[in-house]
Design a protein around this motif. Structure first.
Motif, PDB file in Angstrom:
ATOM      1  N   ASN A 100     -58.975 -32.662 -35.051  1.00 16.64           N
ATOM      2  CA  ASN A 100     -58.896 -31.572 -34.228  1.00 16.64           C
ATOM      3  C   ASN A 100     -60.170 -30.675 -34.378  1.00 16.64           C
ATOM      4  O   ASN A 100     -60.416 -30.288 -35.518  1.00 16.64           O
ATOM      5  N   PRO A 101     -60.862 -30.291 -33.385  1.00 19.11           N
ATOM      6  CA  PRO A 101     -61.950 -29.372 -33.336  1.00 19.11           C
ATOM      7  C   PRO A 101     -61.865 -28.019 -33.716  1.00 19.11           C
ATOM      8  O   PRO A 101     -62.779 -27.370 -33.872  1.00 19.11           O
ATOM      9  N   LYS A 102     -60.546 -27.643 -33.769  1.00 21.72           N
ATOM     10  CA  LYS A 102     -60.295 -26.359 -34.208  1.00 21.72           C
ATOM     11  C   LYS A 102     -59.524 -26.171 -35.680  1.00 21.72           C
ATOM     12  O   LYS A 102     -59.586 -25.075 -36.336  1.00 21.72           O
ATOM     13  N   CYS A 103     -59.826 -27.340 -36.262  1.00 24.38           N
ATOM     14  CA  CYS A 103     -59.762 -27.474 -37.971  1.00 24.38           C
ATOM     15  C   CYS A 103     -60.698 -26.395 -38.583  1.00 24.38           C
ATOM     16  O   CYS A 103     -61.913 -26.405 -38.561  1.00 24.38           O
ATOM     17  N   THR A 104     -60.040 -25.809 -39.660  1.00 25.46           N
ATOM     18  CA  THR A 104     -60.630 -25.004 -40.746  1.00 25.46           C
ATOM     19  C   THR A 104     -61.643 -25.920 -41.661  1.00 25.46           C
ATOM     20  O   THR A 104     -61.219 -27.259 -41.527  1.00 25.46           O
ATOM     21  N   PRO A 105     -62.527 -25.535 -42.406  1.00 29.15           N
ATOM     22  CA  PRO A 105     -63.371 -26.209 -43.291  1.00 29.15           C
ATOM     23  C   PRO A 105     -62.395 -27.137 -44.296  1.00 29.15           C
ATOM     24  O   PRO A 105     -62.296 -28.316 -44.573  1.00 29.15           O
ATOM     25  N   GLY A 224     -59.764 -35.920 -17.402  1.00 27.49           N
ATOM     26  CA  GLY A 224     -59.868 -36.051 -19.083  1.00 27.49           C
ATOM     27  C   GLY A 224     -60.080 -34.688 -19.476  1.00 27.49           C
ATOM     28  O   GLY A 224     -61.109 -34.410 -20.215  1.00 27.49           O
ATOM     29  N   VAL A 225     -59.076 -33.847 -19.424  1.00 29.43           N
ATOM     30  CA  VAL A 225     -59.316 -32.430 -20.177  1.00 29.43           C
ATOM     31  C   VAL A 225     -58.462 -32.340 -21.199  1.00 29.43           C
ATOM     32  O   VAL A 225     -58.796 -31.473 -22.243  1.00 29.43           O
ATOM     33  N   LEU A 226     -57.287 -33.278 -21.636  1.00 25.30           N
ATOM     34  CA  LEU A 226     -56.729 -32.929 -22.838  1.00 25.30           C
ATOM     35  C   LEU A 226     -57.412 -33.585 -24.052  1.00 25.30           C
ATOM     36  O   LEU A 226     -58.371 -34.301 -23.757  1.00 25.30           O
ATOM     37  N   PRO A 227     -57.433 -32.987 -25.062  1.00 27.90           N
ATOM     38  CA  PRO A 227     -58.288 -33.226 -26.420  1.00 27.90           C
ATOM     39  C   PRO A 227     -58.008 -34.793 -26.679  1.00 27.90           C
ATOM     40  O   PRO A 227     -57.071 -34.932 -26.969  1.00 27.90           O
ATOM     41  N   PHE A 228     -59.060 -35.254 -26.809  1.00 27.67           N
ATOM     42  CA  PHE A 228     -59.188 -36.595 -27.155  1.00 27.67           C
ATOM     43  C   PHE A 228     -58.649 -37.102 -28.647  1.00 27.67           C
ATOM     44  O   PHE A 228     -58.046 -38.211 -28.766  1.00 27.67           O
ATOM     45  N   TYR A 229     -58.860 -36.031 -29.419  1.00 27.40           N
ATOM     46  CA  TYR A 229     -58.139 -36.239 -30.850  1.00 27.40           C
ATOM     47  C   TYR A 229     -56.659 -36.486 -30.705  1.00 27.40           C
ATOM     48  O   TYR A 229     -56.075 -37.041 -31.584  1.00 27.40           O
ATOM     49  N   HIS A 230     -55.950 -35.857 -29.519  1.00 23.93           N
ATOM     50  CA  HIS A 230     -54.586 -36.054 -29.609  1.00 23.93           C
ATOM     51  C   HIS A 230     -54.083 -37.405 -28.810  1.00 23.93           C
ATOM     52  O   HIS A 230     -54.684 -37.916 -28.020  1.00 23.93           O
ATOM     53  N   ILE A 231     -52.976 -37.957 -29.614  1.00 19.98           N
ATOM     54  CA  ILE A 231     -52.764 -39.703 -28.912  1.00 19.98           C
ATOM     55  C   ILE A 231     -52.537 -39.544 -27.586  1.00 19.98           C
ATOM     56  O   ILE A 231     -52.661 -40.654 -27.013  1.00 19.98           O
TER      57      ILE A 231
END
Length: 385
Positions: A100-105, A224-231
């Protein structure tokens, strides 16, 4: 009581993901455009995609001594190059963990460590997070885009070779047990867990979707707007596009004005979205009224489990997909009859292999008969829906 899908079983291809994805059942030419950047118009044709993914795999082997079963992490908003990195890793016999690109470090560090990722491809805007998260790892960091930043280089300059390698081929039994994707999910409870999605899981769920939604094909243009990291987006934005020979218009995030402009510009005819986007659309005067279908699933079921149809009974989520079984259980663990709500439990070839490095969580999620306990409450009506 076990409820079997009302749809007839379908034959599932024994192939691995890459072979299935590029089998080209629609008979498209190598010049057919598959992925388009909705902001810049940069695109990949079917032929270019196949070539670039095999060159990426060659770079993994040459530069990083990448071995079968090694892991590449992708930490980025949607990029038109995202499928190259994803499928290039699969070509090399590796696994991909989607972050998820919103992940913290701290969250990123946990996922890199838990998945044992050796290579990370990230968006330049996320480099500060990556550098902080990678201090205690040995991960090799590469960038999307064309610029070197603070000594970190673009994946294209480092890994795209001037030659291709042949994709790793999986025997039927290997495809059933070999993990392809590590998608992190909270599961039904507790801390984030690495969901092991196999080659067979992905091929099965795609076959189920294509067989159910028979109007998908090379004429289809997906958003293709939903985040690709999501299944959901991983399956429908990247994989479904490929196997159908369709076209996906890739956007990094949801913006109503850009979203609607792309629909007009590219003549998009299928949009995969989640409820919050639907709510934004119906409340925004820019958006027009659109017909909506629905589906239900989890990361653990490789996305889709139930899907809408043209004759759904009001109040029903949809039909259990092909080759699947379900049961409902009470709080006491008793099997329930139709029209009685209970926990939904499912079994079928699209169900995950298990949770990575977490046997206790895996054992707690599957019962002795191999049913996955979803934690969701459902019921089956008199029509079996």
């Amino acid at each position: 009581m076990i409820f079997k899908s009302k749809l007839p079983d379908i034959k599932i291809s024994p192939e691995g993901i890459y072979q299935y994805m590029t089998s080209n059942p629609s008979g498209i030419s190598d010049d057919k455009i598959i992925y388009v950047d909705g902001l810049t118009d940069k695109s990949y044709t079917f032929g270019k995609f196949k070539s670039e993914s095999k060159k990426f795999a060659a770079g993994l082997l040459d530069e990083f001594k990448f071995k079968r079963g090694d892991v590449v992490a992708i930490f980025s908003p949607n990029q038109v190059d995202y499928p190259i990195v994803l499928m290039g890793t699969i070509v090399a016999g590796g696994k991909v963990t989607l972050v998820n690109p919103k992940c913290t470090p701290d969250q990123l560090s946990f996922q890199l460590t838990d998945s044992n990722a050796s290579v990370l491809v990230t968006h330049p805007d996320l480099l500060t997070v990556v550098v902080s998260a990678s201090i205690k790892t040995n991960v090799q960091i590469l960038l999307f885009g064309d610029r070197e930043i603070n000594g970190y280089k673009p994946y294209r300059s480092e890994l795209i070779k001037n030659y291709e390698i042949e994709p790793v081929v999986y025997a039927q039994e290997e495809a059933k047990t070999t993990t392809a994707y590590l998608c992190y999910s909270s599961g039904t409870t507790g801390k984030q867990k690495g969901v092991e999605i196999t080659h067979r899981n992905v091929v099965t769920n795609l076959a189920q979707i294509i067989n159910f939604e028979k109007d998908f094909g090379s004429h289809s243009i997906f958003m293709g707007v939903l985040p690709f990291y999501h299944i959901y987006a991983l399956l429908c934005g990247i994989h479904l596009t490929l196997i159908c020979g369709a076209t996906a218009i890739v956007l990094p995030d949801f913006d109503v004005e850009i979203f609607c402009r792309c629909i007009e510009k590219y003549k998009i005819n299928y949009i995969h979205v989640v409820p919050p986007i639907i709510l934004r659309l119906v409340k925004d005067p820019i958006a027009r009224k659109i017909p909506i279908k629905q589906a239900f699933g989890l990361t653990e079921t490789t996305f889709s489990l139930y899907s809408d149809s043209n004759n759904i009974v009001e109040g029903s989520c949809g039909m259990l997909l092909q080759n699947m079984e379900a049961k409902l259980i009470s709080d006491d663990g008793d099997d329930l009859e139709p029209n009685k709500p209970g926990e939904l439990c499912v079994r079928g070839p699209n169900i995950m292999k298990g949770y990575l490095n977490n046997k206790d969580a895996t054992d707690a999620t599957f019962d002795k008969d191999g049913f996955l306990h979803t934690g969701d409450i459902a019921y089956v009506n008199d029509q079996g829906l």
